[in-house]
Design a protein around this motif. Structure first.
Motif, PDB file in Angstrom:
ATOM      1  N   LYS A   1       0.825  -1.210   0.000  1.00 29.76           N
ATOM      2  CA  LYS A   1       0.000   0.000   0.000  1.00 29.76           C
ATOM      3  C   LYS A   1       0.860   1.262   0.000  1.00 29.76           C
ATOM      4  O   LYS A   1       0.487   2.285  -0.588  1.00 29.76           O
ATOM      5  CB  LYS A   1      -0.948  -0.011   1.201  1.00 29.76           C
ATOM      6  CG  LYS A   1      -2.066  -1.049   1.045  1.00 29.76           C
ATOM      7  CD  LYS A   1      -3.071  -0.976   2.173  1.00 29.76           C
ATOM      8  CE  LYS A   1      -4.200  -1.981   1.921  1.00 29.76           C
ATOM      9  NZ  LYS A   1      -5.181  -1.986   3.049  1.00 29.76           N
ATOM     10  N   ASP A   2       2.050   1.197   0.659  1.00 27.17           N
ATOM     11  CA  ASP A   2       2.987   2.331   0.611  1.00 27.17           C
ATOM     12  C   ASP A   2       3.422   2.577  -0.834  1.00 27.17           C
ATOM     13  O   ASP A   2       3.480   3.726  -1.290  1.00 27.17           O
ATOM     14  CB  ASP A   2       4.225   2.045   1.480  1.00 27.17           C
ATOM     15  CG  ASP A   2       3.937   2.164   2.964  1.00 27.17           C
ATOM     16  OD1 ASP A   2       3.050   2.948   3.335  1.00 27.17           O
ATOM     17  OD2 ASP A   2       4.614   1.472   3.749  1.00 27.17           O
ATOM     18  N   ALA A   3       3.739   1.502  -1.547  1.00 26.17           N
ATOM     19  CA  ALA A   3       4.182   1.612  -2.942  1.00 26.17           C
ATOM     20  C   ALA A   3       3.070   2.197  -3.815  1.00 26.17           C
ATOM     21  O   ALA A   3       3.304   3.067  -4.661  1.00 26.17           O
ATOM     22  CB  ALA A   3       4.608   0.249  -3.470  1.00 26.17           C
ATOM     23  N   GLN A   4       1.819   1.714  -3.586  1.00 27.49           N
ATOM     24  CA  GLN A   4       0.680   2.217  -4.360  1.00 27.49           C
ATOM     25  C   GLN A   4       0.431   3.699  -4.075  1.00 27.49           C
ATOM     26  O   GLN A   4       0.102   4.477  -4.978  1.00 27.49           O
ATOM     27  CB  GLN A   4      -0.564   1.382  -4.039  1.00 27.49           C
ATOM     28  CG  GLN A   4      -0.491  -0.035  -4.610  1.00 27.49           C
ATOM     29  CD  GLN A   4      -1.445  -1.006  -3.925  1.00 27.49           C
ATOM     30  OE1 GLN A   4      -2.191  -0.631  -3.010  1.00 27.49           O
ATOM     31  NE2 GLN A   4      -1.423  -2.270  -4.356  1.00 27.49           N
ATOM     32  N   ALA A   5       0.602   4.092  -2.802  1.00 26.93           N
ATOM     33  CA  ALA A   5       0.413   5.495  -2.411  1.00 26.93           C
ATOM     34  C   ALA A   5       1.458   6.392  -3.068  1.00 26.93           C
ATOM     35  O   ALA A   5       1.147   7.498  -3.520  1.00 26.93           O
ATOM     36  CB  ALA A   5       0.476   5.626  -0.892  1.00 26.93           C
ATOM     37  N   ILE A   6       2.698   5.926  -3.125  1.00 25.11           N
ATOM     38  CA  ILE A   6       3.773   6.702  -3.778  1.00 25.11           C
ATOM     39  C   ILE A   6       3.428   6.918  -5.242  1.00 25.11           C
ATOM     40  O   ILE A   6       3.566   8.030  -5.784  1.00 25.11           O
ATOM     41  CB  ILE A   6       5.135   5.977  -3.625  1.00 25.11           C
ATOM     42  CG1 ILE A   6       5.623   6.014  -2.178  1.00 25.11           C
ATOM     43  CG2 ILE A   6       6.192   6.617  -4.543  1.00 25.11           C
ATOM     44  CD1 ILE A   6       6.813   5.110  -1.885  1.00 25.11           C
ATOM     45  N   ALA A   7       2.958   5.856  -5.921  1.00 22.08           N
ATOM     46  CA  ALA A   7       2.612   5.951  -7.342  1.00 22.08           C
ATOM     47  C   ALA A   7       1.469   6.937  -7.584  1.00 22.08           C
ATOM     48  O   ALA A   7       1.467   7.670  -8.576  1.00 22.08           O
ATOM     49  CB  ALA A   7       2.242   4.575  -7.885  1.00 22.08           C
ATOM     50  N   LYS A   8       0.501   6.999  -6.665  1.00 17.71           N
ATOM     51  CA  LYS A   8      -0.687   7.843  -6.857  1.00 17.71           C
ATOM     52  C   LYS A   8      -0.502   9.268  -6.368  1.00 17.71           C
ATOM     53  O   LYS A   8      -0.995  10.216  -6.983  1.00 17.71           O
ATOM     54  CB  LYS A   8      -1.881   7.222  -6.106  1.00 17.71           C
ATOM     55  CG  LYS A   8      -2.441   5.974  -6.765  1.00 17.71           C
ATOM     56  CD  LYS A   8      -3.586   5.411  -5.928  1.00 17.71           C
ATOM     57  CE  LYS A   8      -4.087   4.086  -6.497  1.00 17.71           C
ATOM     58  NZ  LYS A   8      -5.103   3.462  -5.615  1.00 17.71           N
ATOM     59  N   GLU A   9       0.206   9.444  -5.242  1.00 14.13           N
ATOM     60  CA  GLU A   9       0.173  10.738  -4.553  1.00 14.13           C
ATOM     61  C   GLU A   9       1.422  11.604  -4.697  1.00 14.13           C
ATOM     62  O   GLU A   9       1.369  12.808  -4.438  1.00 14.13           O
ATOM     63  CB  GLU A   9      -0.105  10.507  -3.054  1.00 14.13           C
ATOM     64  CG  GLU A   9      -1.453   9.846  -2.803  1.00 14.13           C
ATOM     65  CD  GLU A   9      -1.678   9.529  -1.327  1.00 14.13           C
ATOM     66  OE1 GLU A   9      -1.233  10.340  -0.486  1.00 14.13           O
ATOM     67  OE2 GLU A   9      -2.284   8.482  -1.029  1.00 14.13           O
ATOM     68  N   VAL A  10       2.562  11.034  -5.082  1.00 17.08           N
ATOM     69  CA  VAL A  10       3.798  11.821  -5.197  1.00 17.08           C
ATOM     70  C   VAL A  10       3.942  12.338  -6.630  1.00 17.08           C
ATOM     71  O   VAL A  10       3.943  11.551  -7.581  1.00 17.08           O
ATOM     72  CB  VAL A  10       5.046  10.999  -4.780  1.00 17.08           C
ATOM     73  CG1 VAL A  10       6.315  11.831  -4.955  1.00 17.08           C
ATOM     74  CG2 VAL A  10       4.921  10.526  -3.340  1.00 17.08           C
ATOM     75  N   ALA A  11       4.067  13.668  -6.758  1.00 17.10           N
ATOM     76  CA  ALA A  11       4.197  14.278  -8.090  1.00 17.10           C
ATOM     77  C   ALA A  11       5.573  13.982  -8.687  1.00 17.10           C
ATOM     78  O   ALA A  11       6.570  13.937  -7.974  1.00 17.10           O
ATOM     79  CB  ALA A  11       4.007  15.790  -7.972  1.00 17.10           C
ATOM     80  N   GLY A  12       5.606  13.781 -10.004  1.00 18.03           N
ATOM     81  CA  GLY A  12       6.879  13.565 -10.698  1.00 18.03           C
ATOM     82  C   GLY A  12       7.337  12.118 -10.749  1.00 18.03           C
ATOM     83  O   GLY A  12       8.430  11.824 -11.246  1.00 18.03           O
ATOM     84  N   VAL A  13       6.505  11.176 -10.259  1.00 18.71           N
ATOM     85  CA  VAL A  13       6.873   9.755 -10.269  1.00 18.71           C
ATOM     86  C   VAL A  13       6.527   9.142 -11.615  1.00 18.71           C
ATOM     87  O   VAL A  13       5.406   9.296 -12.111  1.00 18.71           O
ATOM     88  CB  VAL A  13       6.158   8.988  -9.128  1.00 18.71           C
ATOM     89  CG1 VAL A  13       6.318   7.479  -9.299  1.00 18.71           C
ATOM     90  CG2 VAL A  13       6.701   9.418  -7.778  1.00 18.71           C
ATOM     91  N   GLY A  14       7.500   8.447 -12.229  1.00 22.21           N
ATOM     92  CA  GLY A  14       7.268   7.780 -13.509  1.00 22.21           C
ATOM     93  C   GLY A  14       6.708   6.380 -13.321  1.00 22.21           C
ATOM     94  O   GLY A  14       5.720   5.993 -13.947  1.00 22.21           O
ATOM     95  N   ALA A  15       7.344   5.599 -12.455  1.00 24.40           N
ATOM     96  CA  ALA A  15       6.913   4.217 -12.204  1.00 24.40           C
ATOM     97  C   ALA A  15       7.398   3.781 -10.828  1.00 24.40           C
ATOM     98  O   ALA A  15       8.401   4.281 -10.317  1.00 24.40           O
ATOM     99  CB  ALA A  15       7.461   3.288 -13.281  1.00 24.40           C
ATOM    100  N   VAL A  16       6.660   2.832 -10.234  1.00 29.31           N
ATOM    101  CA  VAL A  16       7.008   2.325  -8.897  1.00 29.31           C
ATOM    102  C   VAL A  16       6.979   0.804  -8.928  1.00 29.31           C
ATOM    103  O   VAL A  16       6.033   0.212  -9.450  1.00 29.31           O
ATOM    104  CB  VAL A  16       6.010   2.845  -7.829  1.00 29.31           C
ATOM    105  CG1 VAL A  16       6.337   2.253  -6.453  1.00 29.31           C
ATOM    106  CG2 VAL A  16       6.038   4.364  -7.765  1.00 29.31           C
TER     107      VAL A  16
END
Length: 407
Positions: A88-103
């Motif tokens: 869920k931490d990984a999914q949150a990073i992908a959805k909520e952090v701006a500028g992320v390409g892939a997780v």
């Protein structure tokens, strides 16, 4: 002036040729010095290149999140802290952090692999389809794991080139069955070869399976051991890193000055540190080798002093016939510089040859660049000039009467 100069050059060359063995022995220090500098610097540059390419091969604009707090001495795993990251931490990073390409979250463990009558021990990575792009991987054959494989916890595996050659030899592994820790998996793809990492680890000795299969069917865990994050571009890496830190602190309920229970590492800073370290090593290797150049210069001075003593009568005769201070000085300086030039040229050939030999026989990566060649050659000529100056001046200052009476 031109005729006098070329006459001095001819006399200097004749003197060196008439004492071949002594001239060669004098050059030896310069030859070894220049050769050592070029060879040592090429090894250092090769190490730097290998470390840089290995880090770059992990993925572009890569940020790695691992469980456990960081300390000044590196990453330390606090008691129980290795279970602080989740899917869920990984999914949150992908959805909520701006500028992320892939997780791509991942877990890993060593297992025994068995295919037919062949067996092999390898690291098994449980991850998601994004891992292919995040870690700069490519397929040699077959296909990578899919979201459907992850959702249904399928027993499918993508294997590295080393695993493929050890378990299946020359046969096509696609569609074949491999047992991982006695559980059957179907091979759906083979990764393209990436070779060794900077630490000497075989990057092709790997097996990739869906993360849910690894967690629930193999390891019996719910946490993840690492989250690989690819920033959209190099300009937003620091911004993404800060965003991940803020998000995870909020998700894990870490407030104020409490220590993080995770570590976020930026591979760009790792690359900069590695290049700085390998640059220092290269400088150290080059400096150690340069000492032999200095020793070679002292050798030139010693031999030139002996030469002046031996040729005292010759100097006296030349002075009596009208040779000036500048003529004698030029003759002996040219001798010293010629030794430096010839020694430097042979040293360059020796250094380049040694670099190729080390690369071929020892298997080390070496990188030959023009800078150490030019610098070491200029240094060898300069050393010949510098250390030849005192003997040349001593010869030029000889009293012609005393020189003619010298036995």
């Amino acid at each position: 002036m031109s005729n006098v100069f070329w006459e001095s050059v001819k006399i200097a060359l004749d003197a060196l040729i008439s004492n071949k063995l002594r001239s060669i022995l004098t050059m030896l220090g310069i030859i070894i010095g220049v050769g050592a500098v070029i060879a040592m610097v090429s090894i250092g540059m090769g190490v730097r290149e290998k470390v840089s390419s290995s880090i770059a091969s992990l993925g572009s604009n890569l940020i790695i999140v691992t469980p456990g707090a960081a300390s000044s001495s590196g990453v330390r795993q606090a008691a129980g802290s290795n279970t602080t990251l989740s899917l869920k931490d990984a999914q949150a990073i992908a959805k909520e952090v701006a500028g992320v390409g892939a997780v791509a979250p991942s877990v890993s463990k060593q297992y025994q692999l068995v295919a037919g009558n062949m067996n092999w021990n390898s690291g098994v990575q449980g991850t998601t389809p994004e891992y292919l792009d995040v870690r700069n991987l490519s397929m040699q054959a077959g296909s990578f794991i899919t979201n459907e494989d992850v959702d249904s916890r399928k027993r499918v595996a993508v294997i590295g080139a080393t695993v493929a050659s050890n378990l299946f030899d020359n046969t096509n592994p696609i569609g074949q069955s491999v047992r991982i820790n006695n559980a059957p998996f179907t091979v759906i793809g083979v990764l393209a070869s990436k070779g060794q990492s900077a630490g000497g680890q075989d990057q092709d000795d790997t097996v990739i399976i869906p993360i849910t299969t690894a967690q629930e069917r193999m390891m019996g865990i719910t946490y993840v051991q690492a989250i690989s994050v690819q920033a959209a571009n190099a300009d937003v890496v620091d911004q993404v890193q800060d965003g991940i830190t803020s998000l995870l602190r909020a998700r894990h309920g870490i407030a104020g000055d409490k220590t993080d229970d995770f570590t976020v590492r930026n591979l760009a800073s790792v690359m900069a540190t590695a290049q700085e370290t390998t640059g220092t090593i290269t400088m150290l290797l080059g400096s150690i080798a340069a000492i032999s150049l200095l020793v070679g210069g002292i050798g030139i001075m010693n031999i030139m002093l002996v030469s002046v003593t031996e040729r005292t009568r010759e100097i006296g005769i030349r002075k009596a016939l009208g040779a000036r201070f500048s003529n004698i000085l030029m003759q002996f300086l040219i001798e010293a510089v010629v030794i430096g030039v010839i020694g430097g040229a042979i040293g360059i050939a020796l250094g380049i040859g040694t670099s190729f030999a080390i690369s071929s026989f020892a298997g080390w990566q070496t990188v030959i660049t023009p800078t150490p060649i030019i610098v070491s050659f200029a240094f060898s000529v300069g050393i010949g000039l510098f250390f030849g100056l005192y003997p040349a001046r001593k010869a030029a200052l000889l009293n012609p009467i005393d020189a003619l009476r010298y036995e």
